[in-house]
Design a protein around this motif. Structure first.
Motif, PDB file in Angstrom:
ATOM      1  N   TYR A  96       5.215   2.828   2.639  1.00  0.00           N
ATOM      2  CA  TYR A  96       4.961   1.585   1.913  1.00  0.00           C
ATOM      3  C   TYR A  96       4.646   0.520   2.961  1.00  0.00           C
ATOM      4  CZ  TYR A  96       7.331   4.125  -1.826  1.00  0.00           C
ATOM      5  OH  TYR A  96       7.691   5.074  -2.749  1.00  0.00           O
ATOM      6  N   LEU A  97       3.419  -0.014   2.948  1.00  0.00           N
ATOM      7  CA  LEU A  97       2.992  -1.025   3.918  1.00  0.00           C
ATOM      8  C   LEU A  97       2.690  -2.323   3.177  1.00  0.00           C
ATOM      9  CD1 LEU A  97       1.231   1.896   4.868  1.00  0.00           C
ATOM     10  CD2 LEU A  97       1.586   0.567   6.938  1.00  0.00           C
ATOM     11  N   PHE A  98       3.252  -3.430   3.648  1.00  0.00           N
ATOM     12  CA  PHE A  98       3.128  -4.691   2.915  1.00  0.00           C
ATOM     13  C   PHE A  98       1.690  -5.215   2.958  1.00  0.00           C
ATOM     14  CE2 PHE A  98       7.733  -4.682   3.856  1.00  0.00           C
ATOM     15  CZ  PHE A  98       8.176  -4.672   2.535  1.00  0.00           C
ATOM     16  N   HIS A  99       1.159  -5.459   1.765  1.00  0.00           N
ATOM     17  CA  HIS A  99      -0.247  -5.810   1.608  1.00  0.00           C
ATOM     18  C   HIS A  99      -0.576  -7.185   2.165  1.00  0.00           C
ATOM     19  CE1 HIS A  99      -3.795  -7.051  -1.029  1.00  0.00           C
ATOM     20  NE2 HIS A  99      -4.254  -6.084  -0.276  1.00  0.00           N
ATOM     21  N   ASP A 100       0.415  -8.092   2.207  1.00  0.00           N
ATOM     22  CA  ASP A 100       0.139  -9.418   2.748  1.00  0.00           C
ATOM     23  C   ASP A 100       0.009  -9.394   4.275  1.00  0.00           C
ATOM     24  OD1 ASP A 100       2.815  -8.803   3.106  1.00  0.00           O
ATOM     25  OD2 ASP A 100       3.559 -10.779   2.536  1.00  0.00           O
ATOM     26  N   ILE A 101       0.358  -8.261   4.896  1.00  0.00           N
ATOM     27  CA  ILE A 101       0.187  -8.092   6.336  1.00  0.00           C
ATOM     28  C   ILE A 101      -0.989  -7.157   6.634  1.00  0.00           C
ATOM     29  CG2 ILE A 101       1.290  -7.253   8.465  1.00  0.00           C
ATOM     30  CD1 ILE A 101       3.984  -8.019   7.227  1.00  0.00           C
ATOM     31  N   ILE A 102      -1.106  -6.111   5.826  1.00  0.00           N
ATOM     32  CA  ILE A 102      -2.162  -5.113   6.018  1.00  0.00           C
ATOM     33  C   ILE A 102      -2.972  -5.026   4.731  1.00  0.00           C
ATOM     34  CG2 ILE A 102      -2.637  -2.680   6.518  1.00  0.00           C
ATOM     35  CD1 ILE A 102       0.284  -2.738   7.799  1.00  0.00           C
ATOM     36  N   GLU A 103      -4.230  -5.363   4.811  1.00  0.00           N
ATOM     37  CA  GLU A 103      -5.056  -5.429   3.598  1.00  0.00           C
ATOM     38  C   GLU A 103      -5.330  -4.058   3.006  1.00  0.00           C
ATOM     39  OE1 GLU A 103      -9.411  -7.171   2.140  1.00  0.00           O
ATOM     40  OE2 GLU A 103      -8.598  -7.717   4.111  1.00  0.00           O
ATOM     41  N   GLN A 104      -5.632  -3.097   3.863  1.00  0.00           N
ATOM     42  CA  GLN A 104      -5.933  -1.755   3.373  1.00  0.00           C
ATOM     43  C   GLN A 104      -5.723  -0.733   4.488  1.00  0.00           C
ATOM     44  OE1 GLN A 104     -10.027  -0.973   2.468  1.00  0.00           O
ATOM     45  NE2 GLN A 104     -10.812  -2.023   4.277  1.00  0.00           N
TER      46      GLN A 104
ATOM     47  N   ILE B 239       0.884  -1.170   0.000  1.00  0.00           N
ATOM     48  CA  ILE B 239       0.000   0.000   0.000  1.00  0.00           C
ATOM     49  C   ILE B 239       0.914   1.209   0.000  1.00  0.00           C
ATOM     50  CG2 ILE B 239      -1.775   1.272   1.259  1.00  0.00           C
ATOM     51  CD1 ILE B 239      -2.462  -1.419   2.647  1.00  0.00           C
ATOM     52  N   SER B 240       0.842   1.994  -1.061  1.00  0.00           N
ATOM     53  CA  SER B 240       1.700   3.165  -1.209  1.00  0.00           C
ATOM     54  C   SER B 240       0.920   4.420  -0.818  1.00  0.00           C
ATOM     55  CB  SER B 240       2.187   3.273  -2.653  1.00  0.00           C
ATOM     56  OG  SER B 240       2.966   4.439  -2.831  1.00  0.00           O
ATOM     57  N   LEU B 241       1.422   5.091   0.204  1.00  0.00           N
ATOM     58  CA  LEU B 241       0.779   6.310   0.701  1.00  0.00           C
ATOM     59  C   LEU B 241       1.711   7.502   0.549  1.00  0.00           C
ATOM     60  CD1 LEU B 241      -0.651   5.168   4.176  1.00  0.00           C
ATOM     61  CD2 LEU B 241      -2.016   5.770   2.182  1.00  0.00           C
TER      62      LEU B 241
END
Length: 238
Positions: free
Chosen positions: A141-149, A122-124
């Motif tokens: 940048y938050l890894f999507h496989d850990i944080i869905e949204q 997730i790119s913020l």
């Protein structure tokens, strides 16, 4: 609590609330000792704390000059969100989310972090506006496989509160790097840099309690509005 610390806190509060204006002189040591009904040595200890904290500057023959404290303190160590800093230091601000998108991790970042180049993040991009000026740009940048949204209303407030309180994740530690870099075209476009040619960049790899890397953050700061602080104690040999 030591009396000198109480006096330090009282004087600091008065400086922060502009009872002593920038550039003005604090009352003399004698005047302060009479006012607080303590020795001049106690006053000197309180003034030493103000000096270390960047609230005053001692000048020979003049006394204690009140410094500009419009810079906001950012701790070097510790894991504190901008929302928590805002609340603790009463920073009036507005957060503007200009990007919240699921995408493949940038190639350079995958290489630096040694992760799968196909991994989704997730790119913020968030702009921090203080006193009407954008003085911070956060790129997360938050890894999507850990944080869905990350809902945009959460990104405007506190991501860490959401992760901990809503998702039940335990944020544990971070590796941080502080550098001064030449301002990019993006910095000049999105931030109010005035004539600045450089920005302070804080790069953080943030990990969960189970040691999983879940976030990479690049926080770009305008030079004149922040100071990065830490309390350090010297360790003596036994």
């Amino acid at each position: 609590m030591n009396k000198f610390f109480d006096i330090y806190m009282d004087l600091r509060k008065k400086i922060e609330h502009a009872e002593f204006e920038t550039g003005s002189l604090l009352p003399s040591e004698k005047t302060l000792s009479d006012h607080y009904k303590v020795s001049r040595e106690t006053i000197r200890k309180a003034l030493a704390l103000l000096l270390e904290g960047g609230y005053i500057q001692k000048k020979q023959g003049k006394g204690s000059i009140v410094l500009d404290i419009r810079r906001f303190n950012f701790p070097v160590s510790g894991l504190t969100s901008f929302k928590e800093l805002q609340d603790s230091q009463q920073i009036p601000n507005e957060t503007i989310v200009i990007k919240n998108k699921l995408e493949t991790i940038p190639e350079f970042l995958a290489e630096d972090l040694k992760v799968d180049p196909g991994r989704e993040v997730i790119s913020l991009i968030r702009l921090r506006k203080i006193a009407g000026e954008v003085v911070i740009m956060d790129k997360d940048y938050l890894f999507h496989d850990i944080i869905e949204q990350i809902p945009s209303e959460v990104a405007e407030n506190s991501i860490y509160a959401y992760l901990e309180n809503e998702l039940g994740l335990n944020i544990a530690y971070a590796k941080k790097e502080f550098v001064v870099e030449a301002a990019t075209r993006e910095d000049h476009k999105l931030m109010d840099l005035k004539d600045d040619t450089h920005v302070v960049v804080v790069k953080s790899e943030v990990y969960l309690e189970d040691t999983r890397l879940f976030q990479y953050t690049e926080s770009r700061h305008r030079l004149d509005r922040f100071r990065f602080v830490e309390f350090a104690r010297r360790k003596h040999s036994l």
